[in-house]
Scaffold this motif. Structure first.
Motif, PDB file in Angstrom:
ATOM      1  N   TYR A 167     -12.530   0.432   8.178  1.00  0.00           N
ATOM      2  CA  TYR A 167     -13.413  -0.581   8.737  1.00  0.00           C
ATOM      3  C   TYR A 167     -14.778   0.148   8.777  1.00  0.00           C
ATOM      4  N   GLU A 168     -15.812  -0.580   8.359  1.00  0.00           N
ATOM      5  CA  GLU A 168     -17.225   0.448   8.502  1.00  0.00           C
ATOM      6  C   GLU A 168     -17.549   0.456   9.902  1.00  0.00           C
ATOM      7  N   GLY A 169     -18.184   1.692  10.183  1.00  0.00           N
ATOM      8  CA  GLY A 169     -18.672   1.685  11.491  1.00  0.00           C
ATOM      9  C   GLY A 169     -17.666   1.732  12.708  1.00  0.00           C
ATOM     10  N   ALA A 170     -16.353   1.909  12.491  1.00  0.00           N
ATOM     11  CA  ALA A 170     -15.467   1.985  13.518  1.00  0.00           C
ATOM     12  C   ALA A 170     -15.360   3.124  14.131  1.00  0.00           C
ATOM     13  N   THR A 171     -15.200   3.192  15.448  1.00  0.00           N
ATOM     14  CA  THR A 171     -15.339   4.517  16.178  1.00  0.00           C
ATOM     15  C   THR A 171     -13.864   5.563  15.811  1.00  0.00           C
ATOM     16  N   THR A 172     -12.822   4.924  15.615  1.00  0.00           N
ATOM     17  CA  THR A 172     -11.997   5.714  15.101  1.00  0.00           C
ATOM     18  C   THR A 172     -11.475   5.272  13.533  1.00  0.00           C
ATOM     19  N   GLN A 173     -10.862   6.240  12.849  1.00  0.00           N
ATOM     20  CA  GLN A 173     -10.490   5.961  11.287  1.00  0.00           C
ATOM     21  C   GLN A 173      -9.562   4.982  11.141  1.00  0.00           C
ATOM     22  N   GLN A 174      -8.554   4.928  12.062  1.00  0.00           N
ATOM     23  CA  GLN A 174      -7.512   3.927  11.945  1.00  0.00           C
ATOM     24  C   GLN A 174      -6.992   3.692  10.589  1.00  0.00           C
ATOM     25  N   THR A 175      -6.732   4.878   9.914  1.00  0.00           N
ATOM     26  CA  THR A 175      -5.922   4.885   8.442  1.00  0.00           C
ATOM     27  C   THR A 175      -4.536   5.606   8.891  1.00  0.00           C
ATOM     28  N   ALA A 176      -3.469   5.410   8.035  1.00  0.00           N
ATOM     29  CA  ALA A 176      -2.392   5.978   8.206  1.00  0.00           C
ATOM     30  C   ALA A 176      -1.994   7.007   7.117  1.00  0.00           C
ATOM     31  N   ALA A 177      -2.686   6.747   5.874  1.00  0.00           N
ATOM     32  CA  ALA A 177      -2.748   7.360   4.859  1.00  0.00           C
ATOM     33  C   ALA A 177      -3.897   7.130   3.618  1.00  0.00           C
ATOM     34  N   SER A 178      -4.192   8.058   2.878  1.00  0.00           N
ATOM     35  CA  SER A 178      -5.095   7.709   1.862  1.00  0.00           C
ATOM     36  C   SER A 178      -4.572   7.802   0.442  1.00  0.00           C
ATOM     37  N   ASN A 179      -4.739   6.885  -0.320  1.00  0.00           N
ATOM     38  CA  ASN A 179      -4.405   6.942  -1.703  1.00  0.00           C
ATOM     39  C   ASN A 179      -5.531   7.523  -2.384  1.00  0.00           C
ATOM     40  N   ILE A 180      -5.205   8.727  -3.322  1.00  0.00           N
ATOM     41  CA  ILE A 180      -6.321   9.217  -4.107  1.00  0.00           C
ATOM     42  C   ILE A 180      -6.152   9.164  -5.769  1.00  0.00           C
ATOM     43  N   PHE A 181      -6.866   8.542  -6.553  1.00  0.00           N
ATOM     44  CA  PHE A 181      -6.647   8.346  -7.909  1.00  0.00           C
ATOM     45  C   PHE A 181      -7.860   9.342  -8.575  1.00  0.00           C
ATOM     46  N   PHE A 182      -7.428   9.953  -9.556  1.00  0.00           N
ATOM     47  CA  PHE A 182      -8.300  10.656 -10.695  1.00  0.00           C
ATOM     48  C   PHE A 182      -7.799   9.896 -12.106  1.00  0.00           C
ATOM     49  N   LYS A 255     -13.460  10.199 -12.814  1.00  0.00           N
ATOM     50  CA  LYS A 255     -13.700   8.897 -11.897  1.00  0.00           C
ATOM     51  C   LYS A 255     -12.686   9.078 -10.817  1.00  0.00           C
ATOM     52  N   MET A 256     -13.011   8.893  -9.566  1.00  0.00           N
ATOM     53  CA  MET A 256     -12.212   9.106  -8.526  1.00  0.00           C
ATOM     54  C   MET A 256     -12.206   8.132  -7.535  1.00  0.00           C
ATOM     55  N   THR A 257     -10.997   7.570  -7.073  1.00  0.00           N
ATOM     56  CA  THR A 257     -11.082   6.692  -5.910  1.00  0.00           C
ATOM     57  C   THR A 257     -10.370   6.695  -4.883  1.00  0.00           C
ATOM     58  N   VAL A 258     -10.860   6.740  -3.701  1.00  0.00           N
ATOM     59  CA  VAL A 258      -9.958   7.055  -2.379  1.00  0.00           C
ATOM     60  C   VAL A 258      -9.757   5.665  -1.752  1.00  0.00           C
ATOM     61  N   GLN A 259      -8.580   5.075  -1.413  1.00  0.00           N
ATOM     62  CA  GLN A 259      -8.475   3.990  -0.593  1.00  0.00           C
ATOM     63  C   GLN A 259      -7.518   4.227   0.515  1.00  0.00           C
ATOM     64  N   ALA A 260      -8.212   3.925   1.801  1.00  0.00           N
ATOM     65  CA  ALA A 260      -7.568   4.019   2.931  1.00  0.00           C
ATOM     66  C   ALA A 260      -6.450   3.004   2.905  1.00  0.00           C
ATOM     67  N   MET A 261      -5.423   3.527   3.654  1.00  0.00           N
ATOM     68  CA  MET A 261      -4.240   2.398   4.168  1.00  0.00           C
ATOM     69  C   MET A 261      -4.003   2.353   5.457  1.00  0.00           C
ATOM     70  N   SER A 262      -3.748   1.236   6.059  1.00  0.00           N
ATOM     71  CA  SER A 262      -3.323   0.942   7.402  1.00  0.00           C
ATOM     72  C   SER A 262      -1.628   1.357   7.134  1.00  0.00           C
ATOM     73  N   GLU A 263      -0.899   1.288   8.576  1.00  0.00           N
ATOM     74  CA  GLU A 263       0.312   1.491   8.728  1.00  0.00           C
ATOM     75  C   GLU A 263       1.158   0.600   7.755  1.00  0.00           C
ATOM     76  N   GLN A 264       0.556  -1.009   7.948  1.00  0.00           N
ATOM     77  CA  GLN A 264       1.224  -1.876   7.149  1.00  0.00           C
ATOM     78  C   GLN A 264       1.099  -1.709   5.659  1.00  0.00           C
ATOM     79  N   ASP A 265       0.068  -1.336   5.373  1.00  0.00           N
ATOM     80  CA  ASP A 265      -0.165  -1.030   3.809  1.00  0.00           C
ATOM     81  C   ASP A 265       0.707   0.063   3.292  1.00  0.00           C
TER      82      ASP A 265
END
Length: 401
Positions: A167-182, A255-265
């Motif tokens: 979430y943009e502007g959130a005070t906590t990051q709130q992510t469980a993991a990050s997918n990194i694609f190259f 080209k690189m993409t990082v996708q944040a994931m929640s616990e549910q994701d």
């Protein structure tokens, strides 16, 4: 740590990882001999050359400096022996100052400034600093970087600081993991590109040759640290062009993409992946019942796209009849993936993935899925307890189609 690799290229390389130790978080130059630091990346501690302006009411300081306004990222960690409960350290950017009120590690981002001043108010206080200067800072959802060739601003040390968010502007990051694609990584000879975890110092991926595709999933650390005083984060990444010959730097592209994931994701991604590969007790007919999640859909799209840009040449033949696929009717992409996934349910294939086959090349065009499964190191069918925690290898042999 969960870790997935998918490589598609026409060579065999060894990828190494670096686990965090007491000093592995340190990167760049050691800035201990001067009271100011002008390097793009470096580290120091309280015993380095601070200038003491007062001993009666103790005050000493050290500078991070740039001749032109730029971004600074400062990670202050391992704080010990504060002289008081609050205001024992100070960090200033020329416009405002922030005081330390706890011994927690803290991360600061300063944008478009020339100078950062770190001030200590007791000679007994201990701390360590890692800093980055001149990097592009991306603190946002859906981080996407596309560096094209002929970019004349590319040079050794070009860097990005990545803070993926749900979430943009959130005070906590709130992510469980990050997918990194190259994808579409093009590196001239004697060039290197890497991405590391700022908070642990672990090198996540290190490229020294061109490759079509790589995927990595990084679970967040167990602890959140203060960020900009009032916020908190648990994952920060440092991406940099480590080196390139001056005349060839313009040829570096990726080209690189990082996708944040929640616990549910993250849960959905794991369940869907294991089910599609046939390594759980869930029957194939039930795989469609698993909730569809954007993280898994994105993964499939990226893998299939990478397969489609493969060489298209005839790959190694299949040595064992049980693995054969009619190569004339199946091309790269979803149809091939479906047929390959079916092989994961065959006895010979399971035996192979449990150690019976040393090389995935026996599976012909399915070797990319074989390699993926070996990298996943899952426990659904090798008479081992199923475990969602995927541990990294110190050195991983990636066999590419």
């Amino acid at each position: 740590m969960m870790r997935w690799f998918v490589f598609i290229a026409s060579c065999i390389i060894v990828v190494t990882s670096q686990d965090a130790s007491l000093d592995s978080w340190k990167s760049g130059y050691s800035c201990n001999e001067k009271h100011y630091c002008v390097d793009k990346e470096g580290h120091f501690n309280e015993q380095s050359s601070f200038i003491t302006t007062s001993y009666l009411s103790y005050r000493s300081y050290k500078l991070l400096y740039s001749f032109v306004p730029t971004n600074f990222v400062v990670y202050i960690r391992n704080i010990k022996n504060p002289s008081q409960q609050k205001n024992f350290l100070q960090i200033c950017d020329g416009r405002k100052c922030d005081y330390f009120n706890s011994v927690e590690d803290q991360l600061f981002v300063f944008r478009n400034v020339n100078q950062i001043t770190i001030v200590a108010f007791s000679p007994a206080t201990q701390f360590e600093v890692q800093y980055y200067a001149g990097c592009i800072v991306l603190d946002q959802r859906d981080v996407d970087i596309h560096l094209e060739a002929e970019n004349h601003f590319t040079k050794p040390g070009r860097c990005w600081i990545l803070i993926p968010r749900l979430y943009e502007g959130a005070t906590t990051q709130q992510t469980a993991a990050s997918n990194i694609f190259f994808s579409n990584v093009n590196l001239p000879q004697h060039s290197a590109l890497s991405i590391s975890n700022v908070l642990t110092g672990e090198v996540l991926m290190n490229f020294e040759a061109s490759t079509d595709f790589e995927f990595y999933i990084v679970p967040n650390g167990p602890n959140k640290i203060p960020y900009q005083v009032q916020r908190s984060i648990s994952s920060v990444f440092f991406l940099t062009v480590d080196k390139c010959p001056s005349k060839l730097c313009a040829e570096v592209s990726f080209k690189m993409t990082v996708q944040a994931m929640s616990e549910q994701d993250l849960q959905c991604f794991s369940d869907k992946q294991l089910c599609e590969l046939g390594v759980t007790e869930i029957g194939e007919a039930n795989c469609g019942d698993i909730e569809v999640c954007s993280s898994y859909n994105n993964f499939e799209v990226m893998v299939n796209a990478a397969l489609n840009i493969g060489t298209g040449s005839v790959l190694n033949g299949v040595e064992e009849r049980g693995y054969q696929i009619d190569q004339s009717t199946v091309g790269p992409g979803p149809k091939l993936q479906k047929k390959c996934n079916a092989l994961f349910r065959r006895r010979k294939f399971r035996m192979a993935l449990c150690g019976g086959v040393k090389s995935c090349t026996k599976f012909g065009k399915c070797q990319i899925y074989c390699q993926l499964e070996r990298a996943l190191n899952v426990y659904g069918f090798c008479k081992k307890k199923k475990n969602r925690s995927i541990q990294p290898n110190r050195s991983r042999l990636i066999i590419m189609a």
